[in-house]
Design a protein around this motif. Sequence first.
Motif, PDB file in Angstrom:
ATOM      1  N   GLU A 375       0.835  -1.204   0.000  1.00 52.92           N
ATOM      2  CA  GLU A 375       0.000   0.000   0.000  1.00 52.92           C
ATOM      3  C   GLU A 375       0.870   1.254   0.000  1.00 52.92           C
ATOM      4  OE1 GLU A 375      -2.690  -0.091   3.282  1.00 52.92           O
ATOM      5  OE2 GLU A 375      -3.995  -1.622   2.372  1.00 52.92           O
ATOM      6  N   ASP A 376       0.915   1.924  -1.142  1.00 58.25           N
ATOM      7  CA  ASP A 376       1.622   3.193  -1.277  1.00 58.25           C
ATOM      8  C   ASP A 376       3.039   3.106  -0.698  1.00 58.25           C
ATOM      9  OD1 ASP A 376       1.863   5.812  -2.112  1.00 58.25           O
ATOM     10  OD2 ASP A 376       1.156   6.640  -0.210  1.00 58.25           O
ATOM     11  N   VAL A 377       3.757   2.051  -1.061  1.00 64.67           N
ATOM     12  CA  VAL A 377       5.067   1.762  -0.463  1.00 64.67           C
ATOM     13  C   VAL A 377       6.164   2.631  -1.083  1.00 64.67           C
ATOM     14  CG1 VAL A 377       6.880   0.007  -0.275  1.00 64.67           C
ATOM     15  CG2 VAL A 377       4.513  -0.575   0.253  1.00 64.67           C
ATOM     16  N   GLY A 378       6.964   3.213  -0.231  1.00 64.07           N
ATOM     17  CA  GLY A 378       8.163   3.928  -0.657  1.00 64.07           C
ATOM     18  C   GLY A 378       9.342   3.474   0.174  1.00 64.07           C
ATOM     19  N   SER A 389       8.865   4.073  -4.988  1.00 68.74           N
ATOM     20  CA  SER A 389       7.928   5.185  -4.800  1.00 68.74           C
ATOM     21  C   SER A 389       6.530   4.748  -5.191  1.00 68.74           C
ATOM     22  CB  SER A 389       8.338   6.392  -5.653  1.00 68.74           C
ATOM     23  OG  SER A 389       9.633   6.842  -5.329  1.00 68.74           O
ATOM     24  N   ASP A 390       5.567   4.997  -4.308  1.00 74.14           N
ATOM     25  CA  ASP A 390       4.132   4.840  -4.611  1.00 74.14           C
ATOM     26  C   ASP A 390       3.791   3.483  -5.213  1.00 74.14           C
ATOM     27  OD1 ASP A 390       3.885   7.558  -3.860  1.00 74.14           O
ATOM     28  OD2 ASP A 390       4.435   8.180  -5.896  1.00 74.14           O
ATOM     29  N   ASP A 392       1.751   0.233  -5.307  1.00 76.60           N
ATOM     30  CA  ASP A 392       0.486  -0.359  -4.863  1.00 76.60           C
ATOM     31  C   ASP A 392       0.279  -1.661  -5.625  1.00 76.60           C
ATOM     32  OD1 ASP A 392      -1.026   1.480  -2.956  1.00 76.60           O
ATOM     33  OD2 ASP A 392      -0.441   2.892  -4.536  1.00 76.60           O
ATOM     34  N   SER A 426       7.915   4.511   3.713  1.00 76.64           N
ATOM     35  CA  SER A 426       6.550   5.026   3.763  1.00 76.64           C
ATOM     36  C   SER A 426       5.608   3.938   3.267  1.00 76.64           C
ATOM     37  CB  SER A 426       6.410   6.290   2.907  1.00 76.64           C
ATOM     38  OG  SER A 426       6.715   6.013   1.547  1.00 76.64           O
ATOM     39  N   GLY A 427       4.328   4.046   3.646  1.00 77.38           N
ATOM     40  CA  GLY A 427       3.371   3.029   3.241  1.00 77.38           C
ATOM     41  C   GLY A 427       3.461   1.785   4.103  1.00 77.38           C
ATOM     42  N   ARG A 583       9.213   2.483  -9.566  1.00 78.33           N
ATOM     43  CA  ARG A 583       7.757   2.603  -9.713  1.00 78.33           C
ATOM     44  C   ARG A 583       7.223   1.453 -10.567  1.00 78.33           C
ATOM     45  NH1 ARG A 583       5.774   7.739  -8.376  1.00 78.33           N
ATOM     46  NH2 ARG A 583       7.440   9.270  -7.926  1.00 78.33           N
TER      47      ARG A 583
END
Length: 615
Positions: A375-378, A389-390, A392, A426-427, A583
Amino acid sequence: MADHTDSRPHPDSSGRRRGGRPDPADLRQLADSPVSLRRIARLFTPHRATLAVVVALIVLSSLVGLAQPFLVRHVIDEALPRQDLRLLLLLVGAMLGVAVVTAVIGVVQTWLSTAVGQRVMHRLRSDLFAHLQRQSLDFFTRTRGGEVQSRLVNDIGSMQGVVTQTATSIAANVTVVVGTAVAMVALSWRLALISLVVLPPAVLLTRQVARMRHRITGERQRRLADLHVQIEEGLSVSGVLLSKTLGASPRLTARFDETSADLVGLEIRSRLAGRWRMATMNVVFAAVPAAIYLAAGFPATSGGMTIGTLVAFIALQGTLFRPLMGLLNVGVDLTASLALFSRIFEYADLPVDIAEPDEPVRLDPRRVRGEVRFEDVGFSYDGERAVLSDVDLVVPAGGTLALVGETGSGKSTLASLVPRLHDATSGRVLVDGVDVRDLAAADLAGIVGVVTQETYLMHASVRDNLRHARPEATDVEIEQACRTARIHDVIASLPEGYDTVVGSRGHRFSGGEQQRLAIARTLLRDPAVLVLDEATSALDNETERAILATLDEVTRSRTTITIAHRLSTVRNADQIAVLHAGRVVELGTHEELLLLGGRYADLVRGGLVAEPAAA
């Protein structure tokens, strides 16, 4: 800090103790990482009663040993002149008794101090090993393996000297120096005064010679290290090949000749410095008693001294020099010891990047479905440049996801977030709706199995290597896992079968066989989620097809995330995610992505994702 290699001599080396000055490397270490004496004291707090007994035994041994010169004086002045056999027997018996008592005390003191030192070392070693086991892969990537081993083995091992040498020698030397000085004054204050005048210049002279030898020896060790490096670099297979192809042999030979010639002079100077040191000490040992004999011959300084008193005084004076030199080196010893603690605490205080959750969510590995969700992993290694980055993605329970892309696109990094080899910056990464950061490490390891292209086998039997994944596994389960991984027949053909020792890093087996063993080891754990990072990269085409057919059967009941550069490995995946610069730029099946005509199609046409036969 943690990314340098320890090449310094240990604190018990003769060079450091004889130099009279703290090693500059130790001073730098303490300046960079100061050590709290209170923290060191806490290590020994559980053993304070034993340490008190050790100190008491040291003092007692030193004081008992001081009785010997007085017994000698009575033998010479009373028992022998009077021909008093009874007194002579008593005095000789007392001398033997003193020797026995000091010997026994020494044995007990050594036993107690060694036991304390070993227990403290054991606790530090185990705690540090456990702490380093909790460190992330980043730590081991940026830290040399030899440095970690040096901290665990050499530094902690050298700490034994803190208890059995530094601390005990300080206590013993203080007791001996003070007791001897008092005894010398009691025997003859005049001769004691002369000794105090003669000893300081003698001690200073000895220290100056020792410093000179220390300096020369240090330079000699550095040049020897250079010589060893030149031999290793110039006479290894790779080194010889490089020198021959570059025509560098004459230059390497000239450099080796220069280093070897330097060693000739340094070796001569080192031997002479050592000889000068011994000669200086011999002169000191001869000069001080000579001065005392001379003083005893003058009525003004003898004070009516008896022969027995003179012999006893000389014996006492002879025991004063070495402990006095030891006390003068206390600063060096303490600095070296504190530097050891500093280096150990430096690792013990390393923050744990991937820590256990305070209140972990419990998941039974046997009941996990295996859905994996990004989920929205960075992610970033250095906090600045984003590697992912980002992202999903959803991998349904029992589904397969293939990750493809150019080198450096972030495939392995993304897959490593599932077993928590790294934590997402992140995420979230979820397994059955639970953030992997909320799972206990043992539970997560039971849910997610990983097979990488870097296969590591321990120097143990095949059976022990497999049981490393699941210690309670039966022989039948081990054999079944190996049959599934298509390695059983190879193992069975060996003279000792599953008891065959694989050798250092598994050298007994080929690369493909090692990878099949790694697959069997992971399958033995029966994880709900499989992460395969180039798991078939070292296999030939036929073996890879057999393994893939097996994995197709195995992965029907588990979720699989595959990273591969071979079309045969990824084309049957339920989903293929194409990564570019961290990405997900394309997502779909093999046929869908080919029809799309985008980056995946370019990869296939360009051979980056190609059939093995076409490579």
